[in-house]
Design a protein around this motif. Structure first.
Motif, PDB file in Angstrom:
ATOM      1  N   ILE A 163       0.866  -1.191   0.000  1.00 31.45           N
ATOM      2  CA  ILE A 163       0.000   0.000   0.000  1.00 31.45           C
ATOM      3  C   ILE A 163       0.895   1.230   0.000  1.00 31.45           C
ATOM      4  O   ILE A 163       1.842   1.334   0.788  1.00 31.45           O
ATOM      5  CB  ILE A 163      -0.928   0.027   1.229  1.00 31.45           C
ATOM      6  CG1 ILE A 163      -1.879  -1.169   1.209  1.00 31.45           C
ATOM      7  CG2 ILE A 163      -1.730   1.330   1.266  1.00 31.45           C
ATOM      8  CD1 ILE A 163      -2.782  -1.252   2.416  1.00 31.45           C
ATOM      9  N   TYR A 164       0.594   2.190  -0.901  1.00 28.66           N
ATOM     10  CA  TYR A 164       1.376   3.422  -1.012  1.00 28.66           C
ATOM     11  C   TYR A 164       0.527   4.618  -0.594  1.00 28.66           C
ATOM     12  O   TYR A 164      -0.680   4.643  -0.823  1.00 28.66           O
ATOM     13  CB  TYR A 164       1.842   3.659  -2.452  1.00 28.66           C
ATOM     14  CG  TYR A 164       2.792   2.613  -2.988  1.00 28.66           C
ATOM     15  CD1 TYR A 164       4.130   2.604  -2.620  1.00 28.66           C
ATOM     16  CD2 TYR A 164       2.334   1.636  -3.873  1.00 28.66           C
ATOM     17  CE1 TYR A 164       5.000   1.648  -3.125  1.00 28.66           C
ATOM     18  CE2 TYR A 164       3.194   0.679  -4.381  1.00 28.66           C
ATOM     19  CZ  TYR A 164       4.525   0.690  -4.002  1.00 28.66           C
ATOM     20  OH  TYR A 164       5.378  -0.252  -4.491  1.00 28.66           O
ATOM     21  N   THR A 179       5.184   7.137   1.148  1.00 30.44           N
ATOM     22  CA  THR A 179       5.231   6.135   2.207  1.00 30.44           C
ATOM     23  C   THR A 179       4.756   4.809   1.645  1.00 30.44           C
ATOM     24  O   THR A 179       3.753   4.749   0.927  1.00 30.44           O
ATOM     25  CB  THR A 179       4.342   6.541   3.396  1.00 30.44           C
ATOM     26  OG1 THR A 179       4.714   7.848   3.847  1.00 30.44           O
ATOM     27  CG2 THR A 179       4.501   5.561   4.540  1.00 30.44           C
ATOM     28  N   ARG A 180       5.496   3.741   1.979  1.00 26.31           N
ATOM     29  CA  ARG A 180       5.164   2.411   1.458  1.00 26.31           C
ATOM     30  C   ARG A 180       4.989   1.435   2.617  1.00 26.31           C
ATOM     31  O   ARG A 180       5.843   1.343   3.506  1.00 26.31           O
ATOM     32  CB  ARG A 180       6.279   1.922   0.531  1.00 26.31           C
ATOM     33  CG  ARG A 180       6.055   0.536  -0.067  1.00 26.31           C
ATOM     34  CD  ARG A 180       7.241   0.105  -0.894  1.00 26.31           C
ATOM     35  NE  ARG A 180       8.435  -0.089  -0.057  1.00 26.31           N
ATOM     36  CZ  ARG A 180       9.666  -0.230  -0.547  1.00 26.31           C
ATOM     37  NH1 ARG A 180       9.873  -0.151  -1.854  1.00 26.31           N
ATOM     38  NH2 ARG A 180      10.693  -0.415   0.274  1.00 26.31           N
ATOM     39  N   TYR A 181       3.872   0.685   2.611  1.00 27.35           N
ATOM     40  CA  TYR A 181       3.605  -0.337   3.622  1.00 27.35           C
ATOM     41  C   TYR A 181       3.514  -1.691   2.917  1.00 27.35           C
ATOM     42  O   TYR A 181       2.692  -1.866   2.018  1.00 27.35           O
ATOM     43  CB  TYR A 181       2.301  -0.050   4.357  1.00 27.35           C
ATOM     44  CG  TYR A 181       2.256   1.284   5.054  1.00 27.35           C
ATOM     45  CD1 TYR A 181       2.832   1.467   6.314  1.00 27.35           C
ATOM     46  CD2 TYR A 181       1.638   2.381   4.442  1.00 27.35           C
ATOM     47  CE1 TYR A 181       2.792   2.702   6.957  1.00 27.35           C
ATOM     48  CE2 TYR A 181       1.598   3.619   5.076  1.00 27.35           C
ATOM     49  CZ  TYR A 181       2.176   3.771   6.322  1.00 27.35           C
ATOM     50  OH  TYR A 181       2.149   4.989   6.946  1.00 27.35           O
ATOM     51  N   GLU A 190       6.970  -4.389   6.657  1.00 22.19           N
ATOM     52  CA  GLU A 190       7.941  -3.346   6.308  1.00 22.19           C
ATOM     53  C   GLU A 190       7.225  -2.027   6.062  1.00 22.19           C
ATOM     54  O   GLU A 190       6.141  -1.995   5.464  1.00 22.19           O
ATOM     55  CB  GLU A 190       8.725  -3.736   5.048  1.00 22.19           C
ATOM     56  CG  GLU A 190       9.782  -2.727   4.640  1.00 22.19           C
ATOM     57  CD  GLU A 190      10.431  -3.083   3.311  1.00 22.19           C
ATOM     58  OE1 GLU A 190      11.372  -3.892   3.329  1.00 22.19           O
ATOM     59  OE2 GLU A 190       9.980  -2.551   2.262  1.00 22.19           O
ATOM     60  N   ALA A 191       7.816  -0.965   6.554  1.00 18.99           N
ATOM     61  CA  ALA A 191       7.316   0.388   6.299  1.00 18.99           C
ATOM     62  C   ALA A 191       8.491   1.238   5.840  1.00 18.99           C
ATOM     63  O   ALA A 191       9.570   1.198   6.456  1.00 18.99           O
ATOM     64  CB  ALA A 191       6.692   0.977   7.551  1.00 18.99           C
ATOM     65  N   ALA A 192       8.297   1.959   4.762  1.00 16.25           N
ATOM     66  CA  ALA A 192       9.382   2.786   4.222  1.00 16.25           C
ATOM     67  C   ALA A 192       8.845   4.172   3.913  1.00 16.25           C
ATOM     68  O   ALA A 192       7.695   4.332   3.481  1.00 16.25           O
ATOM     69  CB  ALA A 192       9.966   2.147   2.970  1.00 16.25           C
ATOM     70  N   HIS A 193       9.703   5.165   4.108  1.00 18.16           N
ATOM     71  CA  HIS A 193       9.341   6.544   3.786  1.00 18.16           C
ATOM     72  C   HIS A 193      10.466   7.188   2.985  1.00 18.16           C
ATOM     73  O   HIS A 193      11.642   7.083   3.365  1.00 18.16           O
ATOM     74  CB  HIS A 193       9.078   7.366   5.043  1.00 18.16           C
ATOM     75  CG  HIS A 193       8.744   8.798   4.750  1.00 18.16           C
ATOM     76  ND1 HIS A 193       9.702   9.793   4.680  1.00 18.16           N
ATOM     77  CD2 HIS A 193       7.545   9.393   4.470  1.00 18.16           C
ATOM     78  CE1 HIS A 193       9.103  10.933   4.383  1.00 18.16           C
ATOM     79  NE2 HIS A 193       7.807  10.713   4.250  1.00 18.16           N
TER      80      HIS A 193
END
Length: 359
Positions: A163-164, A179-181, A190-193
């Motif tokens: 999910i973005y 933000t990427r989940y 994983e969560a990325a920003h």
């Protein structure tokens, strides 16, 4: 026989000329009022680099979109005024006495409307989406400088198990605040920003990235200056996601709806606007039937101003009905096309009923 056909052609052209002239005048008046009100409202945004003259230029660039928005109302009121003026001078009475059928008069009114429909469809497909995008980008660049944000409308997107969330996209296809989940069987792993993402040689690159990995034992965070972003999303698709969906062209809306459906998501909103634009010919034809029935039906003996008033009320009721049915299609699960067709068919049915009753 030939003389009869010639007279009929002349009458058709006369009706079409009167109605088309009234539609053009009404459209000009509506656009003039709209741009005046919008100009006064936009003056509050005047600042250094964005002057009162720039405000006027911005509103002029947005006129193709306003032209599309006001076209149905202009057709309704224009047909009322054009036919009403002919009724007031007894020209329609003379035509009927000479054997001119009501159906033929209605067809004479439809001819200039067909021209308006063609122009509106060309504008909404090829002109207004580009002018709206350029106007918004130009305004923001005037206020923010080079590299201005194209839109501040954030958006969410699902792609597989990811999910973005996108903060904004700039005019140079740079995505801000991404933000990427990532999930594994509904478990966040994983969560990325990323501060920004840019399109480079056919692929996305992330900048200033923080990646947080989650597991049952621990949580680990890592930072990267740059990182490859593997996704099927293109700059065009992201632009459609973040841009105001109402201003997109029918072809863009159809492509966007298909993309959402391919991702297993609902596409009711783009389909709703798609059908609103593609069914514009039926919408205008139904409004012409209503306008004609007002002139020949229950409002044939009232003053022209009263007919125009009832025309405005009818146009507003038509718009509000469509606006109410739009969210109803999502809540009750019926196709968005019915949110457009129901008020259109209701107007057509009412117009045909009054015409047959008084014809």
């Amino acid at each position: 026989m030939r003389n009869g056909l010639t007279i009929a052609d002349h009458l058709d052209r006369y009706i079409a000329r009167n109605v088309l002239a009234a539609i053009v005048v009404v459209q000009v008046v509506l656009l003039g009022l709209d741009i005046t009100i919008a100009y006064l409202d936009e003056l509050g945004d005047v600042q250094e680099g964005y002057s009162a003259l720039d405000v006027l230029f911005y509103l002029i660039m947005r006129m193709p979109w306003r032209f599309y928005q006001y076209a149905p109302v202009a057709v309704l009121i224009g047909a009322l005024i054009g036919l009403g003026s002919m009724a007031s001078s007894n020209e329609l009475t003379v035509m009927r006495a000479a054997g001119r059928s009501l159906t033929r008069i209605v067809w004479g009114v439809m001819k200039p409307v067909l021209l308006v429909v063609v122009v509106v469809l060309l504008v909404v497909e090829y002109v207004s989406p580009r002018t709206e995008q350029f106007a918004e980008a130009w305004k923001l660049e005037q206020r923010q400088g080079e590299g201005a944000v194209l839109t501040s409308r954030s958006g969410w997107q699902i792609e597989g198990d990811t999910i973005y969330r996108f903060g904004a996209i700039r005019a140079d296809n740079v995505v801000l605040d991404l933000t990427r989940y990532r999930f594994d069987e509904r478990q966040l792993v994983e969560a990325a920003h990323a501060q920004r993402a840019y399109w480079d040689n056919g692929e996305w690159r992330l900048e200033n990235v923080t990646v947080t990995t989650l597991s049952e034992e621990r949580t680990e965070a890592q930072s990267y200056q740059t990182l490859a972003w593997e996704t099927d999303l293109t700059p065009t698709q992201l632009e459609r996601l973040l841009r105001d969906i109402e201003t997109q062209s029918p072809s863009e809306l159809h492509a966007y709806a298909r993309f959402l459906q391919s991702q297993g998501q609902q596409a009711d909103e783009p389909l709703l606007y798609f059908w609103q634009k593609m069914l514009m010919p039926l919408t205008m034809a139904s409004l012409v039937l209503i306008a004609t029935s007002f002139v020949f039906g229950p409002l044939r003996t009232v003053a022209a101003g009263t007919r125009v008033f009832y025309g405005v009320v009818t146009g507003l009721l038509f718009k509000y009905t469509q606006d109410l049915l739009a969210p109803a299609s999502t809540i009750f699960g019926f196709s968005p096309v019915w949110a457009v067709l129901v008020p259109t068919l209701a107007c057509a049915a009412a117009g045909i009923y009054f015409l047959r009753r008084n014809g």
